[in-house]
Motif scaffolding. Structure first.
Motif, PDB file in Angstrom:
ATOM      1  N   ALA A   1      11.910  10.638   0.321  1.00  0.00           N
ATOM      2  CA  ALA A   1      11.664  10.092   1.658  1.00  0.00           C
ATOM      3  C   ALA A   1      10.677   8.926   1.595  1.00  0.00           C
ATOM      4  O   ALA A   1      10.834   7.914   2.295  1.00  0.00           O
ATOM      5  CB  ALA A   1      11.143  11.182   2.581  1.00  0.00           C
ATOM      6  N   ALA A   2       9.638   9.086   0.739  1.00  0.00           N
ATOM      7  CA  ALA A   2       8.655   8.006   0.587  1.00  0.00           C
ATOM      8  C   ALA A   2       9.302   6.754   0.006  1.00  0.00           C
ATOM      9  O   ALA A   2       9.024   5.622   0.437  1.00  0.00           O
ATOM     10  CB  ALA A   2       7.494   8.470  -0.284  1.00  0.00           C
ATOM     11  N   VAL A   3      10.192   6.965  -0.997  1.00  0.00           N
ATOM     12  CA  VAL A   3      10.882   5.822  -1.602  1.00  0.00           C
ATOM     13  C   VAL A   3      11.773   5.135  -0.560  1.00  0.00           C
ATOM     14  O   VAL A   3      11.827   3.898  -0.470  1.00  0.00           O
ATOM     15  CB  VAL A   3      11.713   6.281  -2.818  1.00  0.00           C
ATOM     16  CG1 VAL A   3      12.624   5.147  -3.293  1.00  0.00           C
ATOM     17  CG2 VAL A   3      10.797   6.715  -3.940  1.00  0.00           C
ATOM     18  N   ALA A   4      12.479   5.923   0.258  1.00  0.00           N
ATOM     19  CA  ALA A   4      13.323   5.350   1.308  1.00  0.00           C
ATOM     20  C   ALA A   4      12.492   4.573   2.324  1.00  0.00           C
ATOM     21  O   ALA A   4      12.865   3.476   2.761  1.00  0.00           O
ATOM     22  CB  ALA A   4      14.115   6.457   1.995  1.00  0.00           C
TER      23      ALA A   4
ATOM     24  N   VAL B   1       0.844  -1.213   0.000  1.00  0.00           N
ATOM     25  CA  VAL B   1       0.000   0.000   0.000  1.00  0.00           C
ATOM     26  C   VAL B   1       0.871   1.252   0.000  1.00  0.00           C
ATOM     27  O   VAL B   1       0.613   2.222  -0.742  1.00  0.00           O
ATOM     28  CB  VAL B   1      -0.950  -0.010   1.207  1.00  0.00           C
ATOM     29  CG1 VAL B   1      -1.663   1.327   1.340  1.00  0.00           C
ATOM     30  CG2 VAL B   1      -1.977  -1.131   1.075  1.00  0.00           C
ATOM     31  N   ALA B   2       1.919   1.258   0.833  1.00  0.00           N
ATOM     32  CA  ALA B   2       2.809   2.426   0.890  1.00  0.00           C
ATOM     33  C   ALA B   2       3.492   2.661  -0.447  1.00  0.00           C
ATOM     34  O   ALA B   2       3.656   3.815  -0.885  1.00  0.00           O
ATOM     35  CB  ALA B   2       3.852   2.221   1.987  1.00  0.00           C
TER      36      ALA B   2
ATOM     37  N   THR C   1      -4.004  -0.210  -5.026  1.00  0.00           N
ATOM     38  CA  THR C   1      -3.705   1.096  -4.432  1.00  0.00           C
ATOM     39  C   THR C   1      -3.500   2.158  -5.505  1.00  0.00           C
ATOM     40  O   THR C   1      -3.943   3.305  -5.370  1.00  0.00           O
ATOM     41  CB  THR C   1      -2.446   0.991  -3.558  1.00  0.00           C
ATOM     42  OG1 THR C   1      -2.597  -0.091  -2.627  1.00  0.00           O
ATOM     43  CG2 THR C   1      -2.213   2.275  -2.779  1.00  0.00           C
ATOM     44  N   VAL C   2      -2.835   1.755  -6.602  1.00  0.00           N
ATOM     45  CA  VAL C   2      -2.610   2.674  -7.716  1.00  0.00           C
ATOM     46  C   VAL C   2      -3.942   3.108  -8.331  1.00  0.00           C
ATOM     47  O   VAL C   2      -4.129   4.271  -8.722  1.00  0.00           O
ATOM     48  CB  VAL C   2      -1.693   2.026  -8.764  1.00  0.00           C
ATOM     49  CG1 VAL C   2      -1.686   2.829 -10.060  1.00  0.00           C
ATOM     50  CG2 VAL C   2      -0.278   1.901  -8.221  1.00  0.00           C
TER      51      VAL C   2
ATOM     52  N   ARG D   1      10.063  -2.663   2.689  1.00  0.00           N
ATOM     53  CA  ARG D   1      10.295  -3.838   1.835  1.00  0.00           C
ATOM     54  C   ARG D   1      11.337  -4.751   2.462  1.00  0.00           C
ATOM     55  O   ARG D   1      11.179  -5.979   2.487  1.00  0.00           O
ATOM     56  CB  ARG D   1      10.751  -3.380   0.452  1.00  0.00           C
ATOM     57  CG  ARG D   1      11.149  -4.508  -0.486  1.00  0.00           C
ATOM     58  CD  ARG D   1       9.990  -5.413  -0.816  1.00  0.00           C
ATOM     59  NE  ARG D   1       8.954  -4.685  -1.523  1.00  0.00           N
ATOM     60  CZ  ARG D   1       7.762  -5.183  -1.791  1.00  0.00           C
ATOM     61  NH1 ARG D   1       7.437  -6.388  -1.365  1.00  0.00           N
ATOM     62  NH2 ARG D   1       6.863  -4.466  -2.446  1.00  0.00           N
ATOM     63  N   PHE D   2      12.410  -4.154   2.989  1.00  0.00           N
ATOM     64  CA  PHE D   2      13.445  -4.957   3.646  1.00  0.00           C
ATOM     65  C   PHE D   2      12.875  -5.687   4.860  1.00  0.00           C
ATOM     66  O   PHE D   2      13.107  -6.886   5.050  1.00  0.00           O
ATOM     67  CB  PHE D   2      14.603  -4.044   4.068  1.00  0.00           C
ATOM     68  CG  PHE D   2      15.650  -4.741   4.885  1.00  0.00           C
ATOM     69  CD1 PHE D   2      16.602  -5.559   4.285  1.00  0.00           C
ATOM     70  CD2 PHE D   2      15.676  -4.594   6.273  1.00  0.00           C
ATOM     71  CE1 PHE D   2      17.560  -6.206   5.049  1.00  0.00           C
ATOM     72  CE2 PHE D   2      16.631  -5.240   7.043  1.00  0.00           C
ATOM     73  CZ  PHE D   2      17.573  -6.049   6.424  1.00  0.00           C
TER      74      PHE D   2
END
Length: 582
Positions: free
Chosen positions: A62-65, A29-30, A144-145, A71-72
């Motif tokens: 920041a959102a990608v990080a 979702v994020a 979500t997209v 994800r990790f």
């Protein structure tokens, strides 16, 4: 599928599984929501003041990080849970197999369990460690997209939303087309694995028959069946993969066309159009991966279903309130036992007092070894009662019952370890002196003395590095070390040479002294000292008595005795003296 997985593993794994699924869903979702930041970034870049894009670019970074961290964490959680579940399923599978009746283990089932416990379990658990995360992402991120696109433009959002059930229908139909073929391929794979094992075991027979250069027909047939099943499975999956690709591409083209129409009509800005196209592309990629992921998940589900069937196989029932046996006598009371359609015993009755020796003889196929297996409760009787110490074996706890027996089989299996490791299986906590004493009584010390590594000699898998007589002595030493009150002997000298037989017979004399003994024998001279001998045939006891009484009776036992070779005569003749060569 998650429900099936939890049923296979037990509900104690439900909480970590749900936690991992929640983390994977939040990550997906994020990731989908982070793409919403593309709209203000592109709007600023395409506007009059491109410098306004910097704050939005920082937010997007920041959102990608944050998505990378999530994800990790979700991937690591998946790996940890997968490892925990793998250990859990092996423990549960092992515990369950140990409680199944011995009659369940046919040759076909042993091969099936071997494949299932190997690649089957690993394939099923790889769902958690490797496939579940990508599958959740491929299913949740596009949804979500769609919500993000609806926020940008409701017409485009509805267009994309209308394609969701179409993609789901294509994926479902594709899955249904391949289920039967996938199951057929899995069946053929198991059969081929069994034939490979059979081919390896059959090497002595094939070579003795001079067929080393020939191919093994059964194996070739099995491999051809695997090839055909694999081809059918691939062909069955092809329409679904092609159909899914065409559907996704058609939806993308429709969105592109609709977006261009809205942009040309002034209903959609350039920044919003570019954002929607990027989002549509990001939506298409995971949807296209669903075909491959779906196939792997179906294969894993098939393995889980087979594990579920195995774990649902009913084990021998355990007594709710176990009873301790009072003494060490044994009794078969009107026992009837059927193996498939064949009746092995029909109303058989015999009893043995504490400390006596009962010998069971008879023709091959009369069920002599089955009598020992019923006593040790490898099977349950169909009617009648088997008692140990006056208590029905079904009312005795498994550990208590097996503690009553020291069993020496005709075909001895030794575990891959040292001689001492295998002897200590009888009583792992025994002292070194007790182990050495058991070895001496079993005449095993004679074997150890001539081996370079002595007690540390590896026996190989199944005891392959030892001879039949040496393996038998290890087995007897193990039984002596266990020091159980009841001894079960199953044809322990039937396949040995005279020297090994003499040594093993002397070891058996130590083993049976002062214990209740039930033995099965073809060589009747080994049971002459038994307190009672029963001759079994046709599912019943046809003769019963001591050795001398049965000889005087002149019946079946006496006839067998006349055909029994005298072991004292089994000495090698001296080599002939040949004339000198001129």
């Amino acid at each position: 599928m998650i429900t099936l997985l939890l049923r296979v593993l037990g509900h104690q794994h439900a909480r970590p599984m749900r936690r991992t699924l929640t983390l994977m869903t939040v990550t997906a979702v994020a990731e989908g929501l982070s793409y919403a930041l593309l709209a203000p970034v592109l709007r600023a870049l395409l506007g009059d003041t491109p410098g306004d894009a910097w704050p939005w670019l920082g937010a997007f970074g920041a959102a990608v990080a944050a998505c990378a961290v999530l994800r990790f964490l979700s991937d690591m959680s998946g790996f940890r849970v997968g490892t925990s579940l793998l250990r859990g399923v092996y423990h549960r599978l092992g515990d369950h197999l140990a409680r199944l009746p011995l009659g369940w283990y046919s040759s076909a089932r042993v091969g099936e369990v071997s494949v299932l416990a190997g690649q089957g379990v690993l394939r099923a658990m790889s769902v958690i460690a490797h496939l579940l995360g990508p599958f959740v992402s491929a299913a949740v991120t596009p949804l979500t997209v769609v919500v993000v696109i609806l926020g940008l433009n409701w017409q485009l959002g509805l267009a994309v939303l209308a394609g969701v059930p179409v993609v789901a229908a294509v994926q479902t139909l594709a899955g249904r087309r391949t289920v039967a073929e996938d199951a057929e391929r899995a069946t053929r794979d198991r059969e081929a694995t069994g034939r490979v094992i059979e081919y390896l075991w059959a090497q002595p027979v094939l070579r003795a028959g001079g067929r080393t250069a020939e191919r093994f027909g059964l194996l070739d047939d099995a491999l051809r069946q695997v090839q055909r099943a694999s081809r059918r499975s691939a062909l069955a999956a092809l329409p679904g993969a092609v159909g899914l690709t065409l559907t996704v591409q058609a939806l993308f083209t429709a969105v592109l066309g609709l977006g261009a129409y809205l942009a040309l009509g002034g209903h959609l800005g350039a920044a919003e159009l570019l954002t929607v196209l990027v989002l549509a592309t990001r939506c298409a990629d995971p949807l296209l991966s669903l075909a491959e992921l779906g196939g792997k998940l179906r294969a894993a589900r098939g393995e889980l279903a087979r594990l579920d069937v195995l774990l649902r196989t009913e084990p021998l029932p355990q007594a709710a309130d176990p009873v301790e046996p009072a003494g060490h006598g044994v009794e078969f009371d009107s026992v009837t036992f059927r193996h498939g359609e064949h009746t092995v015993f029909d109303g058989l009755s015999v009893s043995l007092a504490d400390g006596q020796w009962l010998a069971v003889v008879g023709p091959s196929g009369a069920g002599k070894s089955t009598l020992l297996q019923l006593l040790a409760r490898f099977y349950d009787v169909d009617a009648g009662t088997v008692r140990v110490g006056g208590v029905d074996v079904r009312e005795i706890g498994t550990e208590t019952l097996m503690a009553q027996f020291a069993i020496v089989f005709q075909d001895v299996y030794l575990f891959d370890g040292t001689i001492e490791d295998n002897v200590r299986l009888g009583r792992p906590g025994a002292t070194e002196a007790e182990v050495r004493a058991a070895a001496g009584a079993a005449r095993l010390d004679e074997v150890i003395e001539r081996l370079p590594e002595g007690w540390a000699t590896p026996v190989g898998e199944g005891g392959a590095r030892l001879s039949g007589g040496e393996r038998q002595r290890v087995s007897i030493a193990r039984a002596l070390l266990k020091d159980a009150p009841i001894v079960l002997l199953d044809e322990v000298t039937s396949a040995l040479d005279p020297v090994s037989e003499s040594a093993v017979h002397a070891a058996v004399e130590h083993l049976v002294a002062g214990r209740t003994v039930v033995s099965v024998a073809h060589r009747l001279h080994t049971v002459r000292r038994a307190d009672r001998i029963v001759f079994v045939d046709g599912g019943r006891i046809v003769e019963e008595g001591s050795h001398e009484e049965l000889l005087r009776l002149g019946g079946r036992y006496a006839g067998f005795w006349e055909l029994t070779p005298d072991p004292s005569a089994a000495r090698p003749a001296p080599d002939p003296v040949l004339p000198p060569v001129r």
